[in-house]
Design a protein around this motif. Structure first.
Motif, PDB file in Angstrom:
ATOM      1  N   ALA A 172       0.845  -1.206   0.000  1.00  0.00           N
ATOM      2  CA  ALA A 172       0.000   0.000   0.000  1.00  0.00           C
ATOM      3  C   ALA A 172       0.875   1.248   0.000  1.00  0.00           C
ATOM      4  O   ALA A 172       0.608   2.220  -0.731  1.00  0.00           O
ATOM      5  CB  ALA A 172      -0.919  -0.012   1.227  1.00  0.00           C
ATOM      6  N   ALA A 173       1.943   1.199   0.789  1.00  0.00           N
ATOM      7  CA  ALA A 173       2.852   2.353   0.845  1.00  0.00           C
ATOM      8  C   ALA A 173       3.532   2.572  -0.507  1.00  0.00           C
ATOM      9  O   ALA A 173       3.762   3.705  -0.939  1.00  0.00           O
ATOM     10  CB  ALA A 173       3.893   2.129   1.943  1.00  0.00           C
ATOM     11  N   LEU A 174       3.850   1.454  -1.186  1.00  0.00           N
ATOM     12  CA  LEU A 174       4.541   1.537  -2.472  1.00  0.00           C
ATOM     13  C   LEU A 174       3.720   2.332  -3.494  1.00  0.00           C
ATOM     14  O   LEU A 174       4.269   3.057  -4.320  1.00  0.00           O
ATOM     15  CB  LEU A 174       4.792   0.108  -2.993  1.00  0.00           C
ATOM     16  N   VAL A 175       2.406   2.191  -3.409  1.00  0.00           N
ATOM     17  CA  VAL A 175       1.552   2.892  -4.368  1.00  0.00           C
ATOM     18  C   VAL A 175       0.996   4.185  -3.749  1.00  0.00           C
ATOM     19  O   VAL A 175       0.149   4.864  -4.332  1.00  0.00           O
ATOM     20  CB  VAL A 175       0.448   1.948  -4.905  1.00  0.00           C
ATOM     21  N   GLY A 176       1.483   4.513  -2.567  1.00  0.00           N
ATOM     22  CA  GLY A 176       1.113   5.775  -1.935  1.00  0.00           C
ATOM     23  C   GLY A 176      -0.311   5.826  -1.415  1.00  0.00           C
ATOM     24  O   GLY A 176      -0.927   6.885  -1.363  1.00  0.00           O
ATOM     25  N   ALA A 177      -0.830   4.666  -1.029  1.00  0.00           N
ATOM     26  CA  ALA A 177      -2.201   4.628  -0.507  1.00  0.00           C
ATOM     27  C   ALA A 177      -2.187   4.971   0.972  1.00  0.00           C
ATOM     28  O   ALA A 177      -1.371   4.445   1.717  1.00  0.00           O
ATOM     29  CB  ALA A 177      -2.800   3.235  -0.702  1.00  0.00           C
ATOM     30  N   ASP A 178      -3.063   5.879   1.386  1.00  0.00           N
ATOM     31  CA  ASP A 178      -3.211   6.086   2.825  1.00  0.00           C
ATOM     32  C   ASP A 178      -4.685   6.268   3.163  1.00  0.00           C
ATOM     33  O   ASP A 178      -5.527   6.402   2.278  1.00  0.00           O
ATOM     34  CB  ASP A 178      -2.354   7.237   3.335  1.00  0.00           C
ATOM     35  N   GLY A 179      -4.979   6.247   4.454  1.00  0.00           N
ATOM     36  CA  GLY A 179      -6.376   6.256   4.879  1.00  0.00           C
ATOM     37  C   GLY A 179      -7.125   5.067   4.309  1.00  0.00           C
ATOM     38  O   GLY A 179      -8.246   5.192   3.817  1.00  0.00           O
ATOM     39  N   ILE A 180      -6.484   3.899   4.393  1.00  0.00           N
ATOM     40  CA  ILE A 180      -7.051   2.718   3.729  1.00  0.00           C
ATOM     41  C   ILE A 180      -8.345   2.256   4.410  1.00  0.00           C
ATOM     42  O   ILE A 180      -8.395   2.102   5.628  1.00  0.00           O
ATOM     43  CB  ILE A 180      -6.019   1.566   3.731  1.00  0.00           C
ATOM     44  N   ALA A 181      -9.385   2.067   3.594  1.00  0.00           N
ATOM     45  CA  ALA A 181     -10.651   1.534   4.111  1.00  0.00           C
ATOM     46  C   ALA A 181     -10.809   0.070   3.751  1.00  0.00           C
ATOM     47  O   ALA A 181     -11.430  -0.688   4.477  1.00  0.00           O
ATOM     48  CB  ALA A 181     -11.817   2.331   3.547  1.00  0.00           C
ATOM     49  N   ALA A 182     -10.233  -0.305   2.614  1.00  0.00           N
ATOM     50  CA  ALA A 182     -10.365  -1.677   2.138  1.00  0.00           C
ATOM     51  C   ALA A 182      -9.382  -1.911   1.010  1.00  0.00           C
ATOM     52  O   ALA A 182      -8.793  -0.949   0.485  1.00  0.00           O
ATOM     53  CB  ALA A 182     -11.790  -1.931   1.641  1.00  0.00           C
ATOM     54  N   ALA A 183      -9.183  -3.155   0.660  1.00  0.00           N
ATOM     55  CA  ALA A 183      -8.372  -3.477  -0.516  1.00  0.00           C
ATOM     56  C   ALA A 183      -9.084  -4.548  -1.312  1.00  0.00           C
ATOM     57  O   ALA A 183      -9.588  -5.523  -0.749  1.00  0.00           O
ATOM     58  CB  ALA A 183      -6.990  -3.971  -0.086  1.00  0.00           C
ATOM     59  N   HIS A 184      -9.148  -4.326  -2.607  1.00  0.00           N
ATOM     60  CA  HIS A 184      -9.816  -5.285  -3.482  1.00  0.00           C
ATOM     61  C   HIS A 184      -8.744  -6.086  -4.206  1.00  0.00           C
ATOM     62  O   HIS A 184      -7.898  -5.531  -4.896  1.00  0.00           O
ATOM     63  CB  HIS A 184     -10.713  -4.542  -4.476  1.00  0.00           C
ATOM     64  N   VAL A 185      -8.770  -7.410  -4.031  1.00  0.00           N
ATOM     65  CA  VAL A 185      -7.749  -8.282  -4.613  1.00  0.00           C
ATOM     66  C   VAL A 185      -8.387  -9.087  -5.742  1.00  0.00           C
ATOM     67  O   VAL A 185      -9.437  -9.703  -5.559  1.00  0.00           O
ATOM     68  CB  VAL A 185      -7.183  -9.247  -3.548  1.00  0.00           C
ATOM     69  N   ARG A 186      -7.734  -9.050  -6.894  1.00  0.00           N
ATOM     70  CA  ARG A 186      -8.232  -9.814  -8.043  1.00  0.00           C
ATOM     71  C   ARG A 186      -7.235 -10.887  -8.404  1.00  0.00           C
ATOM     72  O   ARG A 186      -6.025 -10.693  -8.320  1.00  0.00           O
ATOM     73  CB  ARG A 186      -8.441  -8.876  -9.242  1.00  0.00           C
ATOM     74  N   SER A 187      -7.760 -12.021  -8.856  1.00  0.00           N
ATOM     75  CA  SER A 187      -6.919 -13.153  -9.217  1.00  0.00           C
ATOM     76  C   SER A 187      -6.807 -13.261 -10.730  1.00  0.00           C
ATOM     77  O   SER A 187      -7.552 -12.612 -11.471  1.00  0.00           O
ATOM     78  CB  SER A 187      -7.549 -14.422  -8.645  1.00  0.00           C
ATOM     79  N   LEU A 188      -5.882 -14.105 -11.196  1.00  0.00           N
ATOM     80  CA  LEU A 188      -5.793 -14.408 -12.631  1.00  0.00           C
ATOM     81  C   LEU A 188      -6.962 -15.279 -13.070  1.00  0.00           C
ATOM     82  O   LEU A 188      -7.225 -15.430 -14.255  1.00  0.00           O
ATOM     83  CB  LEU A 188      -4.487 -15.162 -12.923  1.00  0.00           C
TER      84      LEU A 188
END
Lengths: 157, 460
Positions: free
Chosen positions: B377-393
């Motif tokens: 998240a830090a790598l992409v500069g995300a802050d104030g995270i509420a959720a993360a959406h993960v997608r698969s192949l």
């Protein structure tokens, strides 16, 4: 007031609280039924729901009840002696255990749902039938050994 | 028909101490109910005489009942907790739309890390363990099904109908549950929908049944002493005194088994099922004790030889998709960063030992190594995270994607794992990268991750 309650009770067959409780159960069931009625598979769900009760009461129970009666008749008075271990129970217990295992683990033993099983686990269901048979054999063997030991113990005393 | 219930002849002191309420009287319209009672179908009397077991009676029924009264609510509650573990607030618990049966929503915790392992393990294992007791309880009251008259009042008609909900409900839940954990979807309807709503129908009927029968159960339990039954041999076993519910056989045969024998048998069968189930949670050779269940077998040997929930072949993920061309897309607030596997390996690596648990009743503890989700998240500069959406192949399937709560993204043990037990993930275990989060259901620990989108509280 008390008179009214008594009259309700006489006509309905139980106090009003009884009706209230049953209405509660039927409300939940009815609400669920209405909600699922729109599902294309709701008919199947109903069949499985009612069918489960019918299958138990009118298929499973008569089968094991009849099997037990046949077993009792076959063993006769030897099966249940006045004292000492009952041969009947040393047949009943492993048979019941084996039957229960068959019912609970039936999909594996009969290799039902092979494609979904393979997709989920990357395996087949081949070993299960042999394992169930081996467990059954082990149960009967253990029960037979137990019977012999108990008889020997009963005669010694 | 016959004489109304007479006081139990030679009954135990407890039973004769209180006056049994007797059979219910006829309700309205009296004449119709009496007519029904006086015209039994041919064979009704024969059936009634054929119940011979001297063990049936209120005490035995109450013994089974009290065990179920403790056990079944636990199965129900752990089932609801399993549903909540899927984060229904993101619409990813199935069934999605449950109307008034919506549960209070909260963020599923990441601690203790074995929480989901415990709730799903208890749900499945306890559910299986109680099967013999359910069947024994049904056996003990089965003569009531063939009673004549079937009812003496509207109250009894309704109560018997509610028993269909109770018996149909528990058997439906057992059948669908057993088929699900063994991957045999013979029923042809959606398992989640059926098992969730079926549980509510059953529980509503159970609450009613318990409210109506609790007093009977207590009277039944007090009518005999358990320690005394446990030292009573077969030859000394006598039928229980006649009871108002007529559970005791009218013409009991000689005992073929003592009550202690019957209780030992039912309890023993429960233990047998438990012993053949618990292996699905154990490691090493003990796992094989689940002799008849799918997860008693390790699919392979070595560090990646532990069970999977979905193979790469079934997910439609091919080796070509995961080769050197694979990139992980990280997104936040309109920015995208693409990282290859070498890039991920160059980041700070963390190693954690965490269980992965499946709602189908199995789990395994492994040691995972990879990059913390919060570092990504830090790598992409995300802050104030509420959720993360993960997608698969993965192209299809309910679990080709998952949304993680903020606490699940930020936990120090939440990883995008690249390795397990010191070696690269195998393709079946999610190579090139998979999510592993403490206490998260296994299917939400997405495999073959292609993209993670971090969503902030303000939008996106």
């Amino acid at each position: 007031m008390g008179d009214l309650a008594a009259r309700f009770r006489a006509a309905y067959g139980a106090p009003a609280g009884h009706l209230l409780l049953l209405v509660g159960a039927f409300t939940v069931a009815g609400w669920v039924a209405l909600r699922l009625a729109a599902e294309p598979t709701s008919g199947r769900m109903l069949v499985w729901f009612v069918g489960a009760a019918i299958a138990h009461d009118f298929v499973l129970f008569p089968i094991y009840g009849l099997a037990d009666r046949v077993l009792q008749r076959a063993l006769g008075t030897h099966g249940v002696p006045a004292s000492g271990p009952a041969l009947l129970n040393h047949v009943r217990v492993p048979a019941l255990a084996s039957g229960l295992l068959f019912l609970v683990y039936l999909p594996g033993i009969l290799r039902l749902g092979r494609p979904t099983y393979l997709a989920a686990s990357g395996q087949d269901q081949r070993p299960f039938l042999a394992r169930w048979l081996l467990i059954t054999a082990a149960l009967f063997l253990a029960s037979a050994v137990g019977y012999v030991l108990r008889r020997w113990w009963a005669q010694r005393r | 028909m016959s004489a109304e219930s007479s006081p139990p002849a030679g009954g135990s002191p407890v039973a004769s101490g209180r006056v049994p309420p007797g059979r219910p009287a006829y309700g309205f319209p009296r004449r119709w109910w009496a007519f029904l009672a006086e015209h039994p179908p041919p064979g009704a009397a024969t059936v009634n005489r054929r119940w011979r077991s001297p063990l049936r009676g209120p005490w035995l029924t109450a013994m089974f009942g009290v065990v179920l009264l403790v056990g079944l609510p636990l199965v129900f509650l752990t089932g609801l907790l399993d549903y909540l573990a899927y984060s229904p607030q993101f619409g990813q618990a199935f069934p999605r739309d449950v109307g008034w049966l919506r549960l209070p929503q909260f963020d599923w915790p990441t601690r203790p890390s074995w929480l989901f392992r415990l709730t799903q393990g208890l749900h499945v294992a306890l559910g299986i363990t109680l099967i013999p007791i359910v069947l024994a309880k049904l056996w003990s009251v089965l003569p009531k099904l063939f009673d004549w008259p079937p009812a003496r009042s509207v109250a009894q008609v309704l109560e018997r109908l509610s028993l269909l909900l109770l018996v149909g409900g528990i058997l439906f839940e057992i059948a669908t549950g057993l088929l699900d954990i063994q991957y045999a979807y013979l029923f042809g309807f959606d398992f989640y929908t059926a098992h969730y709503f079926g549980a509510w129908v059953f529980v509503a009927a159970l609450v009613t049944h318990v409210a109506l029968k609790l007093r009977r159960m207590r009277t039944g339990l007090r009518s005999r002493s358990l320690p005394e039954e446990l030292i009573t041999y077969r030859a000394a076993t006598r039928p229980e005194p006649p009871d108002p519910d007529e559970l005791v056989a009218a013409r009991p045969g000689p005992p073929t088994m003592s009550r202690r024998g019957a209780l030992t048998l039912v309890g023993g069968l429960s233990l047998l099922l438990a012993a053949l189930t618990v292996g699905q949670h154990l490691e090493g050779p003990w796992r094989r004790t689940a002799l008849l269940l799918p997860r008693g077998r390790q699919p392979g040997a070595g560090p990646t030889g532990f069970p999977v929930n979905r193979t790469a072949a079934a997910a439609g993920v091919r080796a070509a998709d995961t080769g050197p061309g694979w990139r992980l897309a990280l997104r936040a607030g309109g920015r995208t960063v693409a990282v290859d596997r070498a890039g991920l390996l160059a980041m700070a690596q963390h190693t954690v030992t965490l269980p992965i648990a499946c709602v189908e009743g199995w789990s395994t503890v492994q040691t995972w190594t990879g990059v913390r989700l919060r570092d990504l998240a830090a790598l992409v500069g995300a802050d104030g995270i509420a959720a993360a959406h993960v997608r698969s192949l993965e192209k299809a399937g309910l679990f080709k994607q998952a949304t993680l709560q903020a606490n699940q993204v930020l936990d120090a043990d939440s990883l995008l794992a690249l390795q397990v037990n010191g070696v690269d993930l195998s393709l079946d275990h999610g190579y090139p990268a998979r999510v592993i989060v403490p206490a998260l259901p296994g299917v939400h620990c997405t495999k073959w991750v292609a993209e993670i989108e971090f969503r902030s509280r303000t939008g996106g």
